[in-house]
Design an enzyme around this catalytic site. Structure first.
Site, PDB file in Angstrom:
ATOM      1  N   HIS A 118     -11.160  43.368 -65.737  1.00 36.02           N
ATOM      2  CA  HIS A 118     -10.788  43.960 -64.559  1.00 36.02           C
ATOM      3  C   HIS A 118     -11.828  44.754 -63.506  1.00 36.02           C
ATOM      4  O   HIS A 118     -11.968  44.255 -62.430  1.00 36.02           O
ATOM      5  CB  HIS A 118      -9.646  45.044 -64.740  1.00 36.02           C
ATOM      6  N   CYS A 123      -1.813  43.241 -69.789  1.00 29.88           N
ATOM      7  CA  CYS A 123      -0.450  43.894 -69.831  1.00 29.88           C
ATOM      8  C   CYS A 123       0.601  43.002 -69.687  1.00 29.88           C
ATOM      9  O   CYS A 123       1.967  43.089 -69.832  1.00 29.88           O
ATOM     10  CB  CYS A 123      -0.390  44.803 -68.860  1.00 29.88           C
TER      11      CYS A 123
END
Length: 450
Positions: free
Chosen positions: A10, A42
């Protein structure tokens, strides 16, 4: 200027995209152990549960995109050594075995985190899996197909979502954690009690307040999880016991927290002016507690990575810190929290008071008016808001984003009580739920003084 980026999930992806799109003159080289970038871990439980059909859709960028932006992508490269004095990198090509040496003018550390692996007897057995990256997702899907009894160790968000997904597929699920309740880092007891009842009502075995001591198996495959309170038969174990920052490459070379999380300033600079860091490898400034803390969240990572891109050449935009705001959906429960729980506040040296409101979220004359539970946590002396939690069957989780802003701006209970919120019977009552909770808190304070 030569810029080296170590790690590209990320924070690394965000930094590269920002730098490459804004500064064509930079020579950017990315070192990444995997053959992919930007995987949303996630979403693994959504993939396991069939909500997301293809794990490939959980990528929001690609090596090709970053290459097109001008970055040199060295995938399947493991960085072995960083010399911050001479500004050199030593890496190994995991495909050819070749060793690569490189130099940099600016280094961006976005190495992220890795699941904590408890070094217990039997940990080497087959069918004990981690849950972090794309390859883990594929492995879990494959092995869960033939497993009837599945044990999830670690009752955080990822563990809870996996438990729901496995139960939905008719598996016999055991949920183990050393704490005496699930999700204890995010929610106080009146909230976790509701969630635990939902899980047990669906046949999930909650085995809390006990510590895993070992794993036993037959023919190299795990068959039992042994805790200090019992033995549980299993065909598959998923470890979700937390994460630790992957920062060994810079140990002793820059300032870190005791757990290895890199300390950065408001512009993502480390204690070495030529090294920037972002994401799960870093500590973040935690506004509710007014200190640095380790809070690995994708939201923190993409913000910090983007800010590296904004600030690499000159300090331009300051990082505003985090409240650790997060949300979760389990079955038909919508759950979210921001800032400190009442239980966690003392660990940061804060004396807090709380107030909890339970009410219909909109007027009772409407066709439906689901109940909602909302809790505010605030400093006892100053009434400064430091945390909040919400749970309901109707989705009101955006209220935690509103309260995140309130906490970041150091609003008080009294200020929240009279904030201007709209009223419309489809959505709320004349006194918005946030106003209502703050007003109730003020009333409770007055009653205590009397």
């Amino acid at each position: 200027m030569k810029v080296a980026v170590i790690g590209c999930t990320h924070a690394g992806t965000a930094a590269v995209k920002e730098l490459a799109s804004q500064h064509e003159q930079l020579d950017i080289t990315v070192y990444e152990r995997n053959d992919n970038v930007s995987f949303l871990s996630c979403g693994i439980a959504l993939h396991v549960g069939g909500v997301v059909e293809h794990a490939e859709s959980l990528f929001y960028s690609s090596p090709d995109e970053l290459t097109e932006l001008g970055a040199e992508m060295r995938l399947k490269h493991d960085v072995l050594e960083i010399d911050s004095t001479n500004q050199t990198i030593l890496a190994k090509n995991l495909v050819t075995g070749e060793t690569v040496q490189d130099t940099y003018d600016k280094l961006i550390m976005t190495t992220g985190s890795w699941p904590i692996i408890p070094m217990l007897p039997g940990i080497e057995l087959n069918q004990i899996e981690l849950c972090k990256n794309y390859h883990h997702a594929q492995t879990i899907i494959k092995k869960a197909t033939d497993a009837q009894r599945i044990t999830v160790v670690g009752a955080g968000y990822i563990g809870a979502e996996l438990v729901e997904a496995f139960e939905a597929y008719g598996k016999d699920v055991t949920f183990i954690d050393s704490a005496d309740r699930i999700l204890n880092k995010y929610l106080d007891r009146s909230f976790t009690d509701i969630i635990e009842s939902e899980l047990t009502d669906r046949g999930i075995h909650l085995e809390l307040n006990q510590t895993v001591q070992s794993f036993t198996g037959v023919d190299g495959n795990v068959t039992q999880v042994v805790t200090d309170k019992g033995t549980f038969e299993t065909d598959l174990v998923i470890l979700c016991v937390g994460f630790r920052p992957s920062t060994e490459l810079l140990k002793g070379q820059i300032d870190m927290l005791p757990n290895g999380a890199i300390i950065v300033d408001d512009y993502m600079r480390t204690s070495n002016p030529n090294i920037f860091a972002a994401g799960d490898s870093c500590a973040v400034y935690y506004n509710p507690a007014r200190t640095h803390a380790y809070i690995p969240l994708a939201t923190n990572a993409v913000r910090m990575g983007t800010l590296v891109g904004k600030n690499l050449l000159a300090p331009t935009i300051r990082y505003q810190g985090t409240q650790g705001t997060s949300g979760l959906r389990l079955y038909d429960l919508n759950i979210a929290s921001t800032g400190l729980t009442e239980d966690a506040a003392p660990f940061f040296g804060l004396e807090v008071t709380s107030t909890t409101v339970q009410d219909a979220y909109r007027p009772e004359f409407m066709p439906t008016a689901e109940n909602v539970q909302l809790k505010l946590v605030y400093e006892t002396a100053t009434h400064r808001l430091v945390g909040a939690q919400i749970i309901s069957k109707v989705d009101l989780t955006q209220a935690m984003n509103t309260l995140s802003v309130a906490i970041q701006n150091e609003m008080t209970l009294e200020e929240l009580a009279f904030v201007d919120f709209f009223f419309q019977p489809h959505y709320n009552k004349p006194w918005n739920l946030l106003n209502q909770a703050a007003l109730q808190g003020m009333k409770e304070l007055t009653s205590e003084r009397v």
